[in-house]
Design a protein around this motif. Structure first.
Motif, PDB file in Angstrom:
ATOM      1  N   MET A   3       9.816  -3.533  -3.749  1.00 20.87           N
ATOM      2  CA  MET A   3       9.320  -2.420  -2.644  1.00 20.87           C
ATOM      3  C   MET A   3       9.232  -1.102  -3.450  1.00 20.87           C
ATOM      4  O   MET A   3       8.491  -0.359  -2.856  1.00 20.87           O
ATOM      5  CB  MET A   3      10.960  -2.263  -1.873  1.00 20.87           C
ATOM      6  N   ILE A   4       9.773  -1.076  -4.650  1.00 24.30           N
ATOM      7  CA  ILE A   4       9.508   0.387  -5.596  1.00 24.30           C
ATOM      8  C   ILE A   4       8.088   0.090  -6.216  1.00 24.30           C
ATOM      9  O   ILE A   4       7.432   1.200  -6.242  1.00 24.30           O
ATOM     10  CB  ILE A   4      10.586   0.591  -6.124  1.00 24.30           C
ATOM     11  N   GLU A   5       8.136  -1.011  -7.084  1.00 26.85           N
ATOM     12  CA  GLU A   5       6.886  -1.182  -7.877  1.00 26.85           C
ATOM     13  C   GLU A   5       5.609  -1.038  -6.836  1.00 26.85           C
ATOM     14  O   GLU A   5       4.603  -0.835  -7.215  1.00 26.85           O
ATOM     15  CB  GLU A   5       7.083  -2.391  -8.638  1.00 26.85           C
ATOM     16  N   GLY A   6       5.748  -1.858  -5.703  1.00 30.70           N
ATOM     17  CA  GLY A   6       4.572  -1.943  -4.978  1.00 30.70           C
ATOM     18  C   GLY A   6       3.741  -3.328  -5.261  1.00 30.70           C
ATOM     19  O   GLY A   6       2.818  -3.344  -4.739  1.00 30.70           O
ATOM     20  N   PRO A  60       0.604  -1.231   0.095  1.00 31.98           N
ATOM     21  CA  PRO A  60       0.053   0.061   0.022  1.00 31.98           C
ATOM     22  C   PRO A  60       0.872   1.240   0.070  1.00 31.98           C
ATOM     23  O   PRO A  60       0.636   2.174  -0.641  1.00 31.98           O
ATOM     24  CB  PRO A  60      -0.723  -0.028   1.295  1.00 31.98           C
ATOM     25  N   ASP A  61       2.101   1.191   0.490  1.00 33.38           N
ATOM     26  CA  ASP A  61       2.763   2.362   0.715  1.00 33.38           C
ATOM     27  C   ASP A  61       4.443   2.087   0.388  1.00 33.38           C
ATOM     28  O   ASP A  61       5.153   2.068   1.088  1.00 33.38           O
ATOM     29  CB  ASP A  61       2.923   2.917   2.078  1.00 33.38           C
ATOM     30  N   PRO A  62       4.644   1.928  -1.006  1.00 30.39           N
ATOM     31  CA  PRO A  62       5.990   1.531  -1.419  1.00 30.39           C
ATOM     32  C   PRO A  62       6.973   2.878  -1.253  1.00 30.39           C
ATOM     33  O   PRO A  62       6.745   3.663  -1.209  1.00 30.39           O
ATOM     34  CB  PRO A  62       5.730   1.292  -2.807  1.00 30.39           C
ATOM     35  N   LEU A  63       8.332   2.299  -1.798  1.00 24.04           N
ATOM     36  CA  LEU A  63       9.185   3.280  -1.616  1.00 24.04           C
ATOM     37  C   LEU A  63       9.049   4.246  -2.998  1.00 24.04           C
ATOM     38  O   LEU A  63       8.764   3.618  -3.843  1.00 24.04           O
ATOM     39  CB  LEU A  63      10.457   2.798  -1.659  1.00 24.04           C
ATOM     40  N   LYS A  64       9.086   5.531  -2.631  1.00 24.57           N
ATOM     41  CA  LYS A  64       8.891   6.434  -4.099  1.00 24.57           C
ATOM     42  C   LYS A  64      10.081   7.174  -4.323  1.00 24.57           C
ATOM     43  O   LYS A  64      10.533   7.293  -5.380  1.00 24.57           O
ATOM     44  CB  LYS A  64       7.425   7.438  -3.755  1.00 24.57           C
ATOM     45  N   VAL A  65      10.723   7.633  -3.185  1.00 23.41           N
ATOM     46  CA  VAL A  65      11.881   8.805  -3.532  1.00 23.41           C
ATOM     47  C   VAL A  65      12.992   8.177  -2.589  1.00 23.41           C
ATOM     48  O   VAL A  65      12.923   7.575  -1.772  1.00 23.41           O
ATOM     49  CB  VAL A  65      11.628  10.123  -3.406  1.00 23.41           C
ATOM     50  N   PRO A  66      14.023   8.259  -3.111  1.00 20.83           N
ATOM     51  CA  PRO A  66      15.288   7.849  -2.161  1.00 20.83           C
ATOM     52  C   PRO A  66      15.230   8.289  -0.680  1.00 20.83           C
ATOM     53  O   PRO A  66      15.663   7.535   0.056  1.00 20.83           O
ATOM     54  CB  PRO A  66      16.599   8.376  -2.810  1.00 20.83           C
ATOM     55  N   ALA A  75      11.299   1.019 -10.610  1.00 20.66           N
ATOM     56  CA  ALA A  75      12.434   0.454 -10.103  1.00 20.66           C
ATOM     57  C   ALA A  75      13.571   0.853 -10.794  1.00 20.66           C
ATOM     58  O   ALA A  75      14.589   1.325 -10.257  1.00 20.66           O
ATOM     59  CB  ALA A  75      12.298  -1.046  -9.835  1.00 20.66           C
ATOM     60  N   LYS A  76      13.349   0.941 -12.333  1.00 17.48           N
ATOM     61  CA  LYS A  76      14.605   1.246 -13.042  1.00 17.48           C
ATOM     62  C   LYS A  76      14.767   2.527 -13.080  1.00 17.48           C
ATOM     63  O   LYS A  76      15.959   3.174 -13.299  1.00 17.48           O
ATOM     64  CB  LYS A  76      14.402   0.628 -14.506  1.00 17.48           C
ATOM     65  N   THR A  77      13.535   3.417 -12.845  1.00 15.85           N
ATOM     66  CA  THR A  77      14.027   4.861 -12.586  1.00 15.85           C
ATOM     67  C   THR A  77      14.951   5.355 -11.666  1.00 15.85           C
ATOM     68  O   THR A  77      15.837   6.024 -11.651  1.00 15.85           O
ATOM     69  CB  THR A  77      12.819   5.628 -12.616  1.00 15.85           C
ATOM     70  N   TRP A  78      14.929   4.426 -10.689  1.00 17.87           N
ATOM     71  CA  TRP A  78      15.771   4.611  -9.493  1.00 17.87           C
ATOM     72  C   TRP A  78      17.166   4.258  -9.868  1.00 17.87           C
ATOM     73  O   TRP A  78      18.246   5.068  -9.650  1.00 17.87           O
ATOM     74  CB  TRP A  78      15.519   3.562  -8.314  1.00 17.87           C
TER      75      TRP A  78
END
Ligand SMILES: Cc1c2[nH]c(c1CCC(=O)O)Cc1[nH]c(c(CCC(=O)O)c1C)Cc1[nH]c(c(CCC(=O)O)c1C)Cc1[nH]c(c(C)c1CCC(=O)O)C2
Length: 364
Positions: free
Chosen positions: A161-164, A104-110, A173-176
């Motif tokens: 963890m980033i895609e959710g 519900p609340d994945p990683l969005k920014v570093p 995830a690849k944007t990271w």
């Protein structure tokens, strides 16, 4: 160390360590899962992660395929999920029926790495339930077959963890990777450190073999795989083995499964893993030529072959066994997890054929 019952079938451990076996051992990725009616019945009563967190239930489900296919499976794999590490880091993960994992609340920014994730994870505190389930299952197996422990590969876990959840492009995830490579590496290292502690804990709890599932390895280009996956899975093999040695404990065979990373076979056979698990897009002869006997190979039937009729399953298994060779450095498996709508009888035909043809080819 706990005293465990004597192991009666060590075929898979011998195969993983490159020793001769009377026939190639076999197990099935996701063998305890939705294709089994007895698993679906449990899922009607309990939420997925409740099962993972309740050692008695996890033990019961781990044993379901062992009992159904009495004597046909050469290993059990502990019932759990790769996503227990993101949970241990502090993220909420739900398993939506029919849809798969959802954050519900994945990683969005570093910056989220510092605000949403625990600074330090004590695996005994957060994941002790997996250790308990492993010890309980190993006892309940009573030496019938070895017990496999597992983790997700750091890149695969970072991507979830980033895609959710699942994704066809992994663009977030690849944007990271391509916008914040330094921060991505920091996150990968944070996950890797937990993977190492968690695997060591699983081995101490009774896991007799372990597998690293880098299921999204093949989503990376060969160049990026060498930057964002290989260094971390290498550290896992190195550090798990080094730490156990330092503590005077024997290591256990380690398997790496990088789905889709056919290009990495050469590197993967040089980084300390005993076994490489292959998906179905790799030709056995090609895999053997590249790995040159340095590792045991595991795999690699297309899971969809189990939708074919019994004769087609038998023909495919024979072709696979003939191509890999059955007496040495080979463990039979599918190229990915068994699919949820496969008929359990077809899985039985697969297992029976592996036994029959394996013995036949070895006695030639
Ligand atoms: C990527 C990944 C996950 N989990 C896992 C991976 C790596 C292997 C792979 O690439 O398939 C690994 C895993 N997940 C599960 C096991 C248990 C042991 C076994 O193999 O029998 C193992 C080894 C149980 C599970 N993990 C899950 C189920 C089904 C959950 C349900 O009952 O709804 C099971 C039995 C759910 C899960 N968990 C995950 C997904 C994508 C899904 C949904 C899709 C699916 O069902 O296959 C994450």
């Amino acid at each position: 160390m706990t005293d465990f019952p004597l192991l009666k079938n060590d075929l898979i451990l011998r195969a993983a360590l490159g020793k001769k076996t009377e026939r190639a051992p076999v197990w099935i990725m996701r063998q305890a899962g939705r294709y089994l009616p007895e698993f679906r019945a449990m899922r009607e009563k309990y939420d997925f992660f409740t099962i993972c967190r309740t050692p008695k239930l996890a033990t019961l489900i781990t044993l379901q395929p062992i009992e159904r296919y009495d004597g046909l499976l050469d290993a059990a794999i502990i019932f759990s999920d790769i996503l227990v590490i993101p949970q241990a880091l502090g993220l909420v993960v739900e398993m939506l029926p029919g849809q798969g994992p959802h954050f519900p609340d994945p990683l969005k920014v570093p910056q989220d790495v510092d605000t949403k994730l625990r600074k330090h994870v004590d695996v005994h505190e957060e994941l002790g339930y997996v250790f308990e389930a492993i010890t309980m299952t190993r006892k309940a197996l009573n030496g019938r077959v070895p017990l496999i422990g597992f983790i997700g590969g750091p890149w695969t876990l970072m991507a979830y963890m980033i895609e959710g959840g699942g994704s066809s492009t992994l663009s977030k995830a690849k944007t990271w990777l391509f916008s914040y490579p330094k921060e991505s590496k920091r996150l990968l290292q944070k996950i890797t450190d937990i993977c190492i502690d968690f695997l060591i804990g699983q081995i101490k709890a009774g896991a007799q073999m372990v597998q690293v599932f880098e299921s999204w390895g093949g989503e990376l280009s060969p160049y990026d795989f060498n930057i964002f996956s290989l260094p971390y899975i290498t550290q896992i093999a190195d550090k798990v083995k080094a730490q156990l040695k330092q503590e005077g404990m024997e290591s256990v065979p380690m398997t790496i499964f990088c789905k889709g990373s056919w290009y990495a076979l050469e590197s993967l056979s040089n980084i300390g893993y005993d076994t490489i698990s292959l998906d179905w897009t790799i030709d056995p002869a090609h895999a053997k030529a590249i790995t040159k006997g340095r590792v045991t190979l595991q795999g690699n039937m297309d899971p969809n072959v189990l939708y074919g009729d019994h004769e087609e399953i038998r023909i495919t298994v024979r072709r696979m066994l003939e191509a890999f060779g059955t007496g040495e450095k080979y463990i039979v498996n599918l190229g990915h997890g068994i699919l949820p709508t496969v008929d359990p009888e077809n899985a039985k035909v697969f297992l029976e054929t592996v036994h029959k043809v394996g013995l036949e080819l070895n006695n030639k």
